[in-house]
Structure formats: C-alpha cells, structure tokens
Write an enzyme that holds these catalytic residues in place. Structure first.
Site, short mmCIF file in Angstrom:
data_model
loop_
_atom_site.label_atom_id
_atom_site.label_comp_id
_atom_site.label_asym_id
_atom_site.label_seq_id
_atom_site.Cartn_x
_atom_site.Cartn_y
_atom_site.Cartn_z
N ASN A 118 0.82 -1.21 0.00
CA ASN A 118 0.00 0.00 0.00
C ASN A 118 0.85 1.26 0.00
OD1 ASN A 118 -2.03 -1.82 0.18
ND2 ASN A 118 -2.52 -1.43 2.32
N VAL A 119 0.35 2.26 -0.71
CA VAL A 119 1.04 3.55 -0.73
C VAL A 119 0.45 4.49 0.32
CG1 VAL A 119 1.68 3.28 -3.15
CG2 VAL A 119 -0.43 4.51 -2.59
N ASP A 120 -0.57 4.01 1.04
CA ASP A 120 -1.12 4.85 2.12
C ASP A 120 -0.25 4.73 3.36
OD1 ASP A 120 -2.07 2.79 4.02
OD2 ASP A 120 -3.65 2.35 2.60
N HIS A 173 5.71 -0.46 -2.76
CA HIS A 173 5.29 0.37 -3.91
C HIS A 173 5.36 1.86 -3.60
CE1 HIS A 173 3.00 -3.42 -5.48
NE2 HIS A 173 4.28 -3.45 -5.77
N CYS A 201 11.79 13.65 -8.21
CA CYS A 201 11.95 14.27 -9.52
C CYS A 201 11.70 13.24 -10.62
CB CYS A 201 13.37 14.82 -9.65
SG CYS A 201 13.70 15.50 -11.29
N CYS A 259 10.01 20.57 -9.98
CA CYS A 259 11.14 20.07 -9.20
C CYS A 259 12.01 21.25 -8.77
CB CYS A 259 11.96 19.08 -10.02
SG CYS A 259 13.51 18.62 -9.22
N GLY A 273 -5.25 -9.20 2.79
CA GLY A 273 -5.90 -8.24 1.91
C GLY A 273 -5.19 -7.93 0.62
N SER A 317 -4.70 -9.33 -3.57
CA SER A 317 -5.10 -10.29 -4.61
C SER A 317 -3.91 -11.13 -5.04
CB SER A 317 -5.68 -9.54 -5.82
OG SER A 317 -4.73 -8.62 -6.32
N ALA A 341 -10.20 -8.40 7.06
CA ALA A 341 -9.09 -8.27 8.01
C ALA A 341 -9.53 -7.62 9.32
CB ALA A 341 -7.99 -7.43 7.36
C1 BJW Z 1 -9.99 -7.56 1.75
C2 BJW Z 1 -10.91 -6.72 2.31
C3 BJW Z 1 -10.92 -6.68 3.70
C4 BJW Z 1 -11.17 -6.53 0.23
N1 BJW Z 1 -10.06 -7.42 4.40
N2 BJW Z 1 -9.14 -8.28 2.47
C5 BJW Z 1 5.28 -11.69 -13.75
C6 BJW Z 1 4.19 -12.11 -14.48
C7 BJW Z 1 3.35 -11.19 -15.10
C8 BJW Z 1 3.59 -9.82 -15.00
C9 BJW Z 1 4.66 -9.41 -14.26
C10 BJW Z 1 5.49 -10.33 -13.66
N3 BJW Z 1 6.47 -9.64 -13.01
C11 BJW Z 1 6.27 -8.32 -13.18
C12 BJW Z 1 5.19 -8.15 -13.95
C13 BJW Z 1 4.60 -6.84 -14.37
C14 BJW Z 1 3.81 -6.16 -13.28
C15 BJW Z 1 2.76 -7.12 -12.74
O1 BJW Z 1 2.89 -7.74 -11.73
N4 BJW Z 1 1.66 -7.24 -13.46
C16 BJW Z 1 0.58 -8.14 -13.03
C17 BJW Z 1 -0.66 -7.31 -12.73
C18 BJW Z 1 0.37 -9.18 -14.06
N5 BJW Z 1 4.69 -5.70 -12.22
C19 BJW Z 1 5.38 -4.57 -12.32
O2 BJW Z 1 5.32 -3.88 -13.33
C20 BJW Z 1 6.26 -4.19 -11.15
N6 BJW Z 1 7.54 -3.85 -11.60
C21 BJW Z 1 8.38 -4.74 -12.16
O3 BJW Z 1 8.10 -5.91 -12.26
O4 BJW Z 1 9.55 -4.18 -12.59
C22 BJW Z 1 10.47 -5.00 -13.29
C23 BJW Z 1 11.66 -4.13 -13.61
C24 BJW Z 1 12.91 -4.53 -13.19
C25 BJW Z 1 14.01 -3.72 -13.47
C26 BJW Z 1 13.85 -2.53 -14.16
C27 BJW Z 1 12.59 -2.11 -14.53
C28 BJW Z 1 11.49 -2.92 -14.27
C29 BJW Z 1 5.72 -2.95 -10.45
C30 BJW Z 1 4.35 -3.14 -9.89
C31 BJW Z 1 3.84 -1.82 -9.33
C32 BJW Z 1 2.40 -1.91 -8.86
N7 BJW Z 1 1.90 -0.60 -8.63
C33 BJW Z 1 0.56 -0.45 -8.10
C34 BJW Z 1 0.21 1.05 -8.09
C35 BJW Z 1 0.97 1.76 -6.96
C36 BJW Z 1 0.71 3.23 -6.97
C37 BJW Z 1 -0.73 3.57 -6.70
O5 BJW Z 1 -1.32 3.17 -5.69
O6 BJW Z 1 -1.28 4.28 -7.54
O7 BJW Z 1 0.49 -1.00 -6.79
S1 BJW Z 1 -0.68 -1.38 -9.01
C38 BJW Z 1 -1.63 -1.80 -7.57
O8 BJW Z 1 -1.59 -3.24 -7.39
C39 BJW Z 1 -0.88 -1.19 -6.38
C40 BJW Z 1 -0.99 -2.28 -5.36
O9 BJW Z 1 -0.01 -2.13 -4.36
C41 BJW Z 1 -0.85 -3.53 -6.21
C42 BJW Z 1 -1.37 -4.78 -5.52
O10 BJW Z 1 -2.74 -4.67 -5.32
P1 BJW Z 1 -3.39 -5.32 -4.01
O11 BJW Z 1 -2.90 -4.62 -2.81
O12 BJW Z 1 -3.26 -6.77 -4.04
O13 BJW Z 1 -4.92 -4.84 -4.20
P2 BJW Z 1 -6.10 -5.56 -5.01
O14 BJW Z 1 -7.15 -4.55 -5.22
O15 BJW Z 1 -5.61 -6.26 -6.20
O16 BJW Z 1 -6.63 -6.68 -4.02
C43 BJW Z 1 -7.27 -6.35 -2.80
C44 BJW Z 1 -7.63 -7.64 -2.09
O17 BJW Z 1 -8.18 -7.30 -0.85
C45 BJW Z 1 -8.66 -8.50 -2.83
O18 BJW Z 1 -8.19 -9.85 -2.90
C46 BJW Z 1 -9.90 -8.45 -1.94
O19 BJW Z 1 -10.65 -9.66 -1.91
C47 BJW Z 1 -9.29 -8.15 -0.59
N8 BJW Z 1 -10.14 -7.44 0.34
N9 BJW Z 1 -11.64 -6.12 1.27
C48 BJW Z 1 -9.18 -8.21 3.72
N10 BJW Z 1 -11.83 -5.88 4.34
ZN ZN Z 2 14.68 17.48 -10.85
#
Ligand code: BJW
Ligand code: ZN
Length: 258
Positions: A111-113, A128, A136, A161, A201, A203, A245
């Site tokens: 989480n970013v929060d 993240h 910058c 910046c 929490g 996916s 959670a």
């Molecule tokens: C509850 C609940 C309750 C509801 N109690 N639970 C391998 C295979 C395929 C693709 C890739 C791979 N490796 C890398 C990739 C690419 C990509 C990726 O993973 N893509 C997939 C989607 C397929 N990854 C990247 O691009 C990453 N970087 C990278 O790999 O770099 C390589 C590199 C190396 C060297 C040089 C350059 C590059 C970076 C990933 C960045 C993700 N960023 C985000 C945005 C952050 C900023 C923002 O907030 O705006 O991060 S995307 C978004 O998803 C955010 C989250 O942190 C992240 C994960 O989401 P999360 O937390 O799981 O949320 P949800 O909504 O998906 O799930 C919520 C869950 O809660 C659900 O299951 C509900 O059921 C549950 N829930 N209520 C408990 N009350």
């Molecule tokens: Zn700068």
C-alpha cells in the site's frame, strides 16, 4: 475457513491461529489494499476497485505520466485528499500492537497509504512507495530526496522540481518500474527469517510482491491468508481465513489474550 463474524467457527479458528502465532518467534505480515478497505480506501481490483473505473495504463505507468502529467497528478491528488480524511481501522491497529508483542515483526505492505504508520506501526516496508512522497521525474538528486508533502490539494499541479525545474512525480512504483532494491531485499529477508507469514488483503497478482510469499510446505513458514475472497494464492497457503481483516485480526488478537 469461511465464517461470519459471530460464527462459532471463527472462535475455533481464531483459537487455532492464536496457538500457531503464540508459538512463533518471528512473524512477517504482507498487506495489500484490502487491509485499508474498511478505512474507506478503495482497492484496485474487484467491486469498487480503482481499476474498475480507471485504466491502470492511463494513470499508473511512466508512459502515462510522460503523456499527461497533469491528469496523473490530479488523480493522485484526489486520492491524497481522500486518504487524508481516512483513519486506520481495527486491522491496522492490531498489527501495530503485534509489533509490541513480536518486536521483530516485519510489516511489508504494497500500500502507498500511511495507515499502518498512523496506527502506530514502525519500520513499515513500502514495496510500492508512498503517496505522500514526491521525487523528480528526471531523477535529479535534489528532487529525489523524498519530499514528504501532505499539503492537499497540491499547488501548483503538476508541481515543479526544485532541483532542475522539471516535474516532480508521485513517489510510488508504477507498472514496469523497478521496486527499490533495498526494500525488496529487506522484505525477502524478513519473510525468510519468519516462522509465520500472514498475508492480509491482497489479490497476490502483482509481481514481484506476490513472489515474496512462500508456498505452504516449500519452506519452514506457516502461511496464513486473510481475505474474504479466494485469490491465486489461496491454494498455496496453510490456512485461509475468509473474512475481512478488520474482523479476523481482532478475533485472533482476542484469542491470543485468552
Ligand atoms: C480484503 C478486504 C478486507 C477486500 N479485508 N481483504 C510476472 C508475471 C506477469 C507480469 C509481471 C510479472 N512480473 C512483473 C510483472 C509486471 C507487473 C505485474 O505484476 N503485473 C501483473 C498485474 C500481471 N509488475 C510490475 O510492473 C512491477 N515492476 C516490475 O516488475 O519491474 C520490473 C523491472 C525490473 C528492473 C527494471 C525495470 C522494471 C511494479 C508493480 C507496481 C504496482 N503498482 C501499483 C500502483 C501503486 C501506486 C498507486 O497506488 O497508484 O500497486 S498497481 C496496484 O496493485 C498497487 C498495489 O499495491 C498492487 C497490488 O494490489 P493489491 O494490494 O493486491 O490490491 P487488489 O485490489 O488487487 O486486491 C485487494 C484484495 O483485498 C482483494 O483480494 C480483496 O478480496 C481483498 N479485500 N476487502 C481483507 N476488508
Ligand atoms: Zn529534478
């Protein structure tokens, strides 16, 4: 385990998990957007999730920022304003208290929060980044020194910046960007050193964060998933707690006290 909050099965499962936790010397907790859902912070995927309304590639990629930095900043500023009014929930509070009980508890979040910190948690590993940090966009040194800026709304948008006159960008990790190497290394080391991994929490579809979570039986860790819904991880954990959670963690904490 699938149960309502008042289900006797929750009591039994909580007692069982309290037993598992009380025997653990090191815990690692990996959280995702679901841990903040009860605080009113939207998740990304699923009903009401941000990606249901907004296209990730138009907002959360470096290409999107290059194309339209103002649009991207407006979206983040809107989220910052919303977050400023949110409060930590019972799940954040339990995890912060557990750092008192297990001083080496590693709290790894996607989480970013800042709700873990606002509940009192320390040394949170933000895989993240943080929505409250800026850096910058060109990577210059002065801009890169993370500027924690909680003025909401931000003025002007997009902010300049101070180092190079280019643009500042949100201090978060977008798709296609590398995670901070030290943070991911520390998270991996904490998971490797733990007896119990609690996955709360998420996916578990975004890498490399998802790859931090060991398969049950593959290592020495006992892996517990807390999520009301099934995920790709569910089949690979020791115990699934199919509850929000904010319900499950207080129940386990109460069982620990008995
Ligand atoms: C509850 C609940 C309750 C509801 N109690 N639970 C391998 C295979 C395929 C693709 C890739 C791979 N490796 C890398 C990739 C690419 C990509 C990726 O993973 N893509 C997939 C989607 C397929 N990854 C990247 O691009 C990453 N970087 C990278 O790999 O770099 C390589 C590199 C190396 C060297 C040089 C350059 C590059 C970076 C990933 C960045 C993700 N960023 C985000 C945005 C952050 C900023 C923002 O907030 O705006 O991060 S995307 C978004 O998803 C955010 C989250 O942190 C992240 C994960 O989401 P999360 O937390 O799981 O949320 P949800 O909504 O998906 O799930 C919520 C869950 O809660 C659900 O299951 C509900 O059921 C549950 N829930 N209520 C408990 N009350
Ligand atoms: Zn700068």
């Amino acid at each position: 385990m699938t149960a309502g909050a008042d289900d006797p099965r929750l009591q039994r499962a909580s007692a069982y998990l309290a037993g598992v936790l009380s025997r653990a010397s090191r815990l690692a907790v990996v959280t995702g957007a679901g841990v903040s859902a009860a605080s009113g912070v939207p998740t990304f995927r699923g009903a009401g999730g941000l990606w249901r309304t907004y296209r990730a590639e138009e907002l959360a990629t470096p290409q999107a920022f290059d194309r339209d930095p103002r649009l991207v900043w407006e979206w983040y500023d809107w989220r910052r304003q919303h977050l400023a009014a949110c409060r930590p929930n019972a799940a954040h509070e339990v995890l912060a208290r557990w750092q008192g009980r297990w001083p080496e508890l590693a709290l790894v979040t996607q989480n970013v929060d800042d709700l873990h910190e606002r509940a009192g948690a320390r040394d949170v590993l933000h895989l993240h980044g943080s929505i409250w940090d800026v850096r910058c966009a060109r990577g210059c040194a002065r801009g890169r020194a993370a500027v924690r800026d909680d003025r909401v709304p931000m003025v002007p948008l997009p902010p300049p910046c101070p180092g190079c006159g280019g643009l500042l960008r949100p201090g978060v990790v977008w798709f296609g960007e590398a995670l901070d190497a030290t943070t991911i290394d520390r998270a991996a080391a904490a998971v490797a050193a733990s007896d119990v991994v609690l996955v709360v929490g998420t996916s578990a579809v975004v890498h490399p964060a998802a790859a931090l979570i060991p398969d049950a039986g593959a290592g020495r860790q006992f892996v517990v998933e807390v999520n009301p819904d099934e995920t790709p991880l569910s089949a690979r954990v020791n115990v699934q707690v199919r509850l929000p959670a904010e319900v499950a963690l207080p129940a386990i904490e109460a069982a620990l006290a008995r």
